[in-house]
Design a protein around this motif. Structure first.
Motif, PDB file in Angstrom:
ATOM      1  N   GLU A   1     -28.802 -42.381  43.949  1.00  0.00           N
ATOM      2  CA  GLU A   1     -28.471 -42.166  42.280  1.00  0.00           C
ATOM      3  C   GLU A   1     -28.916 -40.737  42.112  1.00  0.00           C
ATOM      4  O   GLU A   1     -28.063 -40.140  41.082  1.00  0.00           O
ATOM      5  CB  GLU A   1     -29.031 -43.132  41.633  1.00  0.00           C
TER       6      GLU A   1
ATOM      7  N   HIS B   1     -12.536 -39.067  50.642  1.00  0.00           N
ATOM      8  CA  HIS B   1     -11.812 -39.326  49.302  1.00  0.00           C
ATOM      9  C   HIS B   1     -10.174 -39.304  49.592  1.00  0.00           C
ATOM     10  O   HIS B   1      -9.791 -38.709  50.043  1.00  0.00           O
ATOM     11  CB  HIS B   1     -12.259 -38.137  48.363  1.00  0.00           C
TER      12      HIS B   1
ATOM     13  N   CYS C   1     -18.014 -37.516  41.630  1.00  0.00           N
ATOM     14  CA  CYS C   1     -18.259 -37.599  42.980  1.00  0.00           C
ATOM     15  C   CYS C   1     -19.239 -38.501  43.484  1.00  0.00           C
ATOM     16  O   CYS C   1     -20.343 -38.754  42.945  1.00  0.00           O
ATOM     17  CB  CYS C   1     -18.464 -36.169  43.525  1.00  0.00           C
ATOM     18  N   LYS C   2     -18.966 -39.540  44.665  1.00  0.00           N
ATOM     19  CA  LYS C   2     -19.804 -40.591  44.820  1.00  0.00           C
ATOM     20  C   LYS C   2     -21.123 -40.078  45.379  1.00  0.00           C
ATOM     21  O   LYS C   2     -22.373 -40.420  44.988  1.00  0.00           O
ATOM     22  CB  LYS C   2     -19.210 -41.627  45.650  1.00  0.00           C
TER      23      LYS C   2
ATOM     24  N   GLU D   1     -15.787 -36.890  48.312  1.00  0.00           N
ATOM     25  CA  GLU D   1     -16.904 -37.600  48.201  1.00  0.00           C
ATOM     26  C   GLU D   1     -18.124 -36.903  47.741  1.00  0.00           C
ATOM     27  O   GLU D   1     -19.099 -37.725  47.204  1.00  0.00           O
ATOM     28  CB  GLU D   1     -16.995 -38.888  49.213  1.00  0.00           C
TER      29      GLU D   1
ATOM     30  N   ALA E   1     -26.397 -38.282  43.436  1.00  0.00           N
ATOM     31  CA  ALA E   1     -24.949 -38.267  42.774  1.00  0.00           C
ATOM     32  C   ALA E   1     -25.071 -37.695  41.289  1.00  0.00           C
ATOM     33  O   ALA E   1     -24.207 -36.885  40.908  1.00  0.00           O
ATOM     34  CB  ALA E   1     -24.404 -39.638  42.518  1.00  0.00           C
TER      35      ALA E   1
END
Length: 314
Positions: A269, A123, A173-174, A31, A272
């Motif tokens: 955001e 993940h 990837c988050k 993640e 990421a």
């Protein structure tokens, strides 16, 4: 020749798990960022990770395991670790804890120290690999040492595709920045690397002060070298606009046409998008990347840490 990029279905994960048991390296998604995985109990496999990355051997690696029970096989789990694991595992938190004697981990993953950095990734592809291989996986970010971390499978293929047996493609990837690393080797917990879990979240979970700042002496975790996470182009931080020849990496309200980490000022955001957008601007038609200011709060602490290290003298 670059390794195959595989969907994370059962057959492909089984193929990758078998490669790991054979001592080969596999890139896989978490993640946070994509990891360069190898058997953490094998000196040869861990040495291959260092060689593939061109990584200094004094810089430890994070060991990924499937759950807290698996972590107990390798490290002494302190009461503080119990609390943080219950709150944040699986997730973007790495804990530095005392190694158990004769635990089976390669001494190379700890750079010869009596501690180990350990994490449980969230993940599903990472969890699948851990389960199918039956191994603890040493897995730093899947990029050449000091360069930008990969947040998509194509980033890995472009830089380390010829160093691995397979690349598992789990999509973007988050979280997009590395895990927070917390040392629990002393009475007061200390953040060695800011990341996806904030100091405020850690302090609230523990109901105690968590120190922030780097160590003096041997490195107990990755991400502490002064120059790290760097694109080829130099960076200019806290810029209002782009100068001649510069690309602008924006945040919040910004000039039209710039690449914006988050036009709405959302730090999640921005985190990421960070490494993917730095890669997009790292082109020979620019001379430098100008980066607009990021608030030094919450995830902004981790974003600014990465930017300062990327801008440091090399």
């Amino acid at each position: 020749m670059s390794a195959p990029v595989l969907e994370p279905n059962a057959a492909n994960l089984a193929h990758a798990a078998n490669a790991l048991r054979e001592g080969k390296l596999v890139a896989f998604p978490t993640e946070t960022v994509y990891g360069l995985g190898g058997d953490a109990t094998s000196d040869r496999a861990v040495a291959a990770i260092y060689a593939a990355k061109g990584r200094p051997s004094f810089n430890p690696l994070i060991v990924h395991v499937g759950n807290l029970a698996a972590a107990r096989k390798f490290v002494e789990v302190t009461p503080e670790a119990e609390i943080l694991a219950a709150k944040f595992w699986p997730g973007a938190l790495t804990l530095v804890l005392p190694r158990k004697p004769h635990c089976g981990l390669s001494l190379l993953v700890s750079a010869g120290l009596d501690s180990a950095a350990i994490r449980v990734p969230a993940h599903p592809a990472a969890q699948g690999l851990l389960s199918m291989s039956g191994l603890p996986l040493a897995a730093p970010s899947a990029n050449p040492s000091g360069k930008m971390s990969p947040t998509r499978a194509e980033h890995v293929a472009a830089t380390l595709g010829d160093k691995v047996a397979a690349i598992i493609d789990g999509g973007p990837c988050k979280v997009g920045i590395e895990s927070t690393v917390v040392s629990l080797l002393n009475a007061v917990p200390k953040i060695l690397r800011p990341g996806g879990i904030t100091v405020e979240q850690l302090g609230e979970a523990l109901q105690m002060t968590v120190e922030a700042g780097s160590e003096v002496g041997p490195l107990h975790s990755p991400g502490q070298l002064e120059s790290h996470y760097a694109p080829i182009l130099p960076l200019r931080l806290n810029a209002d606009t782009a100068g001649p020849g510069e690309a602008l990496l924006a945040f919040g309200k910004a000039p039209a046409g710039s690449l914006n980490l988050s036009a709405s000022g959302d730090l999640e955001e921005a985190a990421a998008n960070l490494f993917a957008m730095l890669r997009e601007l790292d082109r020979p038609d620019f001379t430098r990347i100008a980066v607009m200011p990021i608030p030094e709060t919450g995830l902004g602490v981790a974003i600014n840490d990465r930017l300062r290290r990327a801008a440091a003298p090399r």
